[in-house]
Design a protein around this motif. Structure first.
Motif, PDB file in Angstrom:
ATOM      1  N   ARG A   1       0.873  -1.177  -0.097  1.00 27.97           N
ATOM      2  CA  ARG A   1       0.177  -0.098  -0.041  1.00 27.97           C
ATOM      3  C   ARG A   1       0.839   1.212  -0.154  1.00 27.97           C
ATOM      4  O   ARG A   1       1.799   1.365   0.641  1.00 27.97           O
ATOM      5  N   PHE A   2       0.498   1.996  -0.927  1.00 26.18           N
ATOM      6  CA  PHE A   2       1.292   3.408  -0.945  1.00 26.18           C
ATOM      7  C   PHE A   2       0.184   4.560  -0.547  1.00 26.18           C
ATOM      8  O   PHE A   2      -0.736   4.895  -1.270  1.00 26.18           O
ATOM      9  N   SER A   3       0.612   4.971   0.603  1.00 26.12           N
ATOM     10  CA  SER A   3      -0.406   6.159   1.084  1.00 26.12           C
ATOM     11  C   SER A   3      -1.758   5.774   1.411  1.00 26.12           C
ATOM     12  O   SER A   3      -2.784   6.456   1.011  1.00 26.12           O
ATOM     13  N   GLY A   4      -1.697   4.401   1.968  1.00 29.87           N
ATOM     14  CA  GLY A   4      -3.095   3.859   2.033  1.00 29.87           C
ATOM     15  C   GLY A   4      -3.893   3.233   0.976  1.00 29.87           C
ATOM     16  O   GLY A   4      -4.691   2.409   1.172  1.00 29.87           O
ATOM     17  N   ALA A   5      -3.425   3.303  -0.287  1.00 24.69           N
ATOM     18  CA  ALA A   5      -4.020   2.842  -1.419  1.00 24.69           C
ATOM     19  C   ALA A   5      -3.303   1.449  -1.880  1.00 24.69           C
ATOM     20  O   ALA A   5      -2.111   1.676  -1.930  1.00 24.69           O
ATOM     21  N   ARG A   6      -3.966   0.576  -2.290  1.00 23.58           N
ATOM     22  CA  ARG A   6      -3.484  -0.750  -2.758  1.00 23.58           C
ATOM     23  C   ARG A   6      -2.433  -0.372  -3.998  1.00 23.58           C
ATOM     24  O   ARG A   6      -2.912   0.423  -4.893  1.00 23.58           O
ATOM     25  N   ALA A   7      -1.180  -0.820  -4.036  1.00 26.13           N
ATOM     26  CA  ALA A   7      -0.229  -0.797  -4.999  1.00 26.13           C
ATOM     27  C   ALA A   7       0.437  -1.969  -5.405  1.00 26.13           C
ATOM     28  O   ALA A   7       0.323  -2.901  -4.845  1.00 26.13           O
ATOM     29  N   ILE A   8       1.039  -2.065  -6.556  1.00 28.67           N
ATOM     30  CA  ILE A   8       2.044  -2.988  -6.901  1.00 28.67           C
ATOM     31  C   ILE A   8       3.468  -2.800  -7.166  1.00 28.67           C
ATOM     32  O   ILE A   8       3.640  -1.586  -7.597  1.00 28.67           O
ATOM     33  N   LEU A   9       4.507  -3.267  -6.849  1.00 27.40           N
ATOM     34  CA  LEU A   9       5.966  -3.096  -7.676  1.00 27.40           C
ATOM     35  C   LEU A   9       5.946  -3.726  -8.852  1.00 27.40           C
ATOM     36  O   LEU A   9       5.790  -4.863  -9.006  1.00 27.40           O
ATOM     37  N   LEU A  10       6.446  -2.933  -9.855  1.00 29.51           N
ATOM     38  CA  LEU A  10       6.846  -3.605 -11.058  1.00 29.51           C
ATOM     39  C   LEU A  10       8.586  -3.186 -11.511  1.00 29.51           C
ATOM     40  O   LEU A  10       8.852  -2.098 -10.917  1.00 29.51           O
ATOM     41  N   ASP A  11       8.907  -4.009 -12.294  1.00 25.24           N
ATOM     42  CA  ASP A  11      10.169  -3.917 -12.720  1.00 25.24           C
ATOM     43  C   ASP A  11      10.170  -2.836 -13.719  1.00 25.24           C
ATOM     44  O   ASP A  11       9.583  -3.094 -14.860  1.00 25.24           O
ATOM     45  N   VAL A  12      11.275  -2.012 -13.618  1.00 23.15           N
ATOM     46  CA  VAL A  12      11.373  -0.880 -14.723  1.00 23.15           C
ATOM     47  C   VAL A  12      11.826  -1.554 -15.901  1.00 23.15           C
ATOM     48  O   VAL A  12      11.194  -1.070 -16.830  1.00 23.15           O
ATOM     49  N   VAL A  13      12.678  -2.402 -16.205  1.00 22.23           N
ATOM     50  CA  VAL A  13      12.967  -3.082 -17.469  1.00 22.23           C
ATOM     51  C   VAL A  13      11.581  -3.694 -17.793  1.00 22.23           C
ATOM     52  O   VAL A  13      11.580  -3.513 -19.221  1.00 22.23           O
TER      53      VAL A  13
END
Length: 567
Positions: A22-34
């Protein structure tokens, strides 16, 4: 809260057991920049630059709009301007870009200047040099964020780009109606209806041509598809290896960086710079400031940065020792000099030979001891209590006090000659309430130290707790902040410190969310604008004065008036 107070560790929550980020309370995901770079290449190869830029810009717009919604609802902001300026800071924290100092507002006439862009980097890596700006996602994110925070459609376009060979990426933001009805090439991604129409027309034209020429659509052969997948995998491995090498170099650089006192304010940076210069000469230093402001830390910095760093650093609190014993503590005594003196004992001046002696709370020295201290400083020799001969000493003296020694001299409680002898170089430590920029960096460092002592190394501040910290006036300065962080480390139930973990007097400063009961005056708006520009310039008054179109002395007078009028 201000934009400069944001910290990624406090905005990001990761639950490894639930698989949630979660980023600032909102659901998020981590993505590979490549992976994003490879997707960009596939979109460009399959759809062309125009359609690919439209899709990525629309994705960025949605992402930026949602980001603004999350931080607007989760974090109490000092002003709408701070919320707007937070966008560039969040982009930096998320690893999207690096803004040039003082050039982070795309709404300004000159726009925002970006020194590093993940998008330009990936475009160069996978598609090579570009002939036009290609930071489509970043332009979309900025457009969505500003559209949400400004409450009206804002379009951000890139007019300079590192991928095109420019020295930096440049972004301009304008209200949607301010752009031409027929947009130039760099505005096409924002007019998706026109793009769809053009793509439909192009597709129809291609079908007509194909029919006329008798071409038949062929499916790609499996062999070609396999080769394409192999090429993509190879690119991904090569990009990952390059990124790993860059990360290893960055990690070595971080480990090799020397430790510094934690500070972010311009006032404290000036004090530390003067302290380092004073350390190079063997002169007496007087450190002044309120109790708990960090005078002993600055005194130790003077010692550690001096040629005497190999020698001892000894400190004595002059207010904590009775007058009858203070003479002996400083200058020593011989056996039989007084009742209980069963052996010879050197004083602190002798014990600190070749090093530094800190006299804390020197303003509490009795008048009789002041005369002996002046003699020791001038002659660089001491005489033990009960002894006739003098002993040479080689010691640098650093004195510290929370009193105004000039007032003490006027009142006859402190010797004037000793005052001037101590005040060869004076370092005034501003109280914590005058260097608000230092509150959160210090709090995070002190919380980490307290967590390590208590075997809780992963503690971090929640945005609500950070907001309480920056609103408190900290009458006890850094010492009070240290105690608050120790309490928070002891009481925090999870990895994040919440307002309930802070002392009552800190929690009492609730964020001001309601509008002011009276209408905003011109003075209010001028003050907010001036402080916003100063914050955007990183506290650099010269740069802020130039941007405001006023003289530096005028800016200084207004800032001083604001501090005087502050509650």
């Amino acid at each position: 809260m201000r934009a400069a107070d944001l910290d990624l560790s406090e905005l990001l929550d990761i639950d490894p057991h639930a698989g949630e980020v979660r980023f600032s309370g909102a659901r998020a995901i981590l993505l590979d920049v490549v992976a994003i770079g490879l997707l960009r290449r596939q979109l460009v190869e399959a759809l062309g630059l125009t359609a690919a830029s439209a899709m990525l810009t629309r994705f960025g717009f949605t992402h930026g709009y949602r980001m603004a919604e999350a931080v607007q609802s989760e974090i109490p902001w000092d002003s709408p301007a701070e919320l707007r300026d937070a966008g560039g800071r969040i982009h930096l924290l998320q690893g999207l870009l690096r803004l040039a100092p003082g050039d982070g507002d795309p709404l300004s006439p000159t726009g925002a200047r970006v020194e590093a862009s993940f998008e330009a980097e990936q475009h160069l890596l996978h598609l090579g040099p570009a002939s036009a700006p290609v930071c489509w996602i970043l332009a979309g994110i900025a457009s969505g964020y500003l559209t949400r925070t400004e409450g009206r459609p804002i379009q951000v376009v890139e007019h300079r780009c590192l991928a095109r060979g420019d020295a930096h990426c440049g972004f301009l933001a304008r209200p949607a109606e301010a752009w031409d009805a027929e947009p130039p090439a760099h505005l096409v991604p924002f007019h998706l209806d026109r793009i769809d129409a053009r793509l439909d027309g192009l597709e129809a034209s291609l079908r007509d041509v194909a029919t006329a020429l008798g071409h038949v659509q062929r499916k790609p052969r499996p062999r070609a598809a396999a080769l394409a997948c192999t090429a993509l995998a190879h690119d991904a491995h090569a990009s990952r290896d390059a990124r790993s090498a860059r990360g290893a170099r960055g990690a070595r650089g971080a480990r090799d960086a020397p430790g510094e006192l934690v500070t972010a304010s311009a006032a404290m940076h000036r004090v530390l710079a003067m302290a380092r210069r004073a350390a190079q000469v063997d002169a007496t230093v007087l450190v002044t400031g309120e109790s708990g402001a960090g005078k002993e830390r600055v005194a130790r910095l003077v010692h550690d940065a001096s040629p005497r760093a190999h020698g001892p650093f000894l400190a004595i609190n002059c207010a904590a020792i009775p007058e009858t014993l203070l003479d002996s503590e400083l200058f020593g005594h011989t056996r039989g000099a007084f009742t209980g003196a069963t052996r010879d004992r050197p004083g602190l001046f002798e014990a600190a030979q070749g090093g530094t002696l800190l006299l804390d709370e020197v303003g509490e020295l009795p008048v009789g001891v002041q005369a002996k201290l002046l003699r020791a400083l001038q002659a660089r020799e001491v005489r033990r209590l009960g002894e006739n001969r003098v002993r040479p000493v080689d010691v640098r003296l650093v004195a510290a006090t929370n009193r105004d020694l000039h007032v003490e001299v006027e009142a006859g409680r402190f010797r004037q000659d000793l005052y001037y002898r101590l005040k060869v170089i004076e370092l005034r430590i501003p109280p914590l309430r005058e260097r608000r920029e230092d509150i959160l960096p210090l709090a995070r460092a002190l919380l980490a130290q307290a967590g390590d002592r208590m075997k809780r190394p992963a503690l971090r501040l929640s945005p609500a707790a950070a907001d309480r910290l920056v609103r408190h006036r900290w009458p006890g300065n850094v010492r009070e902040l240290e105690n608050a962080m120790e309490r928070a480390a002891a009481l925090a139930e999870g990895p994040r410190v919440v307002p309930e973990d802070l002392p009552e007097e800190v929690r009492a400063h609730q964020p001001v969310l309601a509008p002011k009961p009276r209408p905003r005056t011109m003075d209010d708006m001028e003050r907010d604008h001036l402080l916003s520009v100063l914050a955007r310039c990183g506290g650099n008054q010269t740069r802020a004065a130039a941007e405001l179109g006023i003289g530096v002395s005028t800016l200084y007078r207004r800032l001083r008036a604001y501090r005087r009028d502050a509650p």
